[in-house]
Design an enzyme around this catalytic site. Structure first.
Site, PDB file in Angstrom:
ATOM      1  N   GLY A  15       0.793  -1.219   0.000  1.00 13.69           N
ATOM      2  CA  GLY A  15       0.000   0.000   0.000  1.00 13.69           C
ATOM      3  C   GLY A  15       0.826   1.270   0.000  1.00 13.69           C
ATOM      4  O   GLY A  15       0.316   2.339  -0.311  1.00 13.69           O
ATOM      5  N   GLU A  16       2.093   1.160   0.327  1.00 10.33           N
ATOM      6  CA  GLU A  16       2.948   2.342   0.445  1.00 10.33           C
ATOM      7  C   GLU A  16       3.495   2.741  -0.926  1.00 10.33           C
ATOM      8  O   GLU A  16       4.084   1.927  -1.640  1.00 10.33           O
ATOM      9  CB  GLU A  16       4.097   2.030   1.408  1.00 10.33           C
ATOM     10  CG  GLU A  16       4.946   3.213   1.756  1.00 10.33           C
ATOM     11  CD  GLU A  16       6.051   2.848   2.733  1.00 10.33           C
ATOM     12  OE1 GLU A  16       7.139   3.418   2.583  1.00 10.33           O
ATOM     13  OE2 GLU A  16       5.830   1.996   3.604  1.00 10.33           O
TER      14      GLU A  16
END
Length: 114
Positions: free
Chosen positions: A88-89
């Site tokens: 998700g980063e």
């Protein structure tokens, strides 16, 4: 080791290294990650996107395990992304996709020529 990896990837890799089943070489770790069934796709993506020189070498070695010769861009990206989930980063996604792009272009020269 798979169960340990799926809980905390570093622990799974370290577990195998301490028992002599896996060396600390990025290529050996990449082979383990590429060929081992049952690894969490989410944890694998997170682990591949980690920051640092050793992780950059590991990511590069992992990406080089793929053969994109003769594949379209869509086929190559599908093959690349099927074993794991992108984290998700944004920085991790960037590291992973930049390495993919570099390797894909090296195996498919001229695919994006104008």
């Amino acid at each position: 080791a798979v169960r340990k990896f799926n809980l905390k990837p570093r622990d799974g890799v370290q577990y195998l290294q301490l028992r002599g089943f896996l060396s600390a070489e990025p290529g050996d770790i990449a082979t383990f990650l590429h060929e081992t069934k049952g690894l969490s796709k989410r944890k694998l993506g997170d682990y591949l996107g980690e920051r640092g020189e050793r992780h950059a070498e590991l990511l590069s070695a992992y990406v080089r395990r793929f053969d994109f010769a003769g594949l379209s861009f869509v086929g190559a990206i599908r093959a690349f992304l099927s074993p794991f989930r992108l984290p998700g980063e944004a920085q991790k996604i960037d590291r992973i996709m930049c390495e993919f792009a570099s390797h894909f272009v090296s195996q498919a020269p001229g695919v994006f020529s104008s």
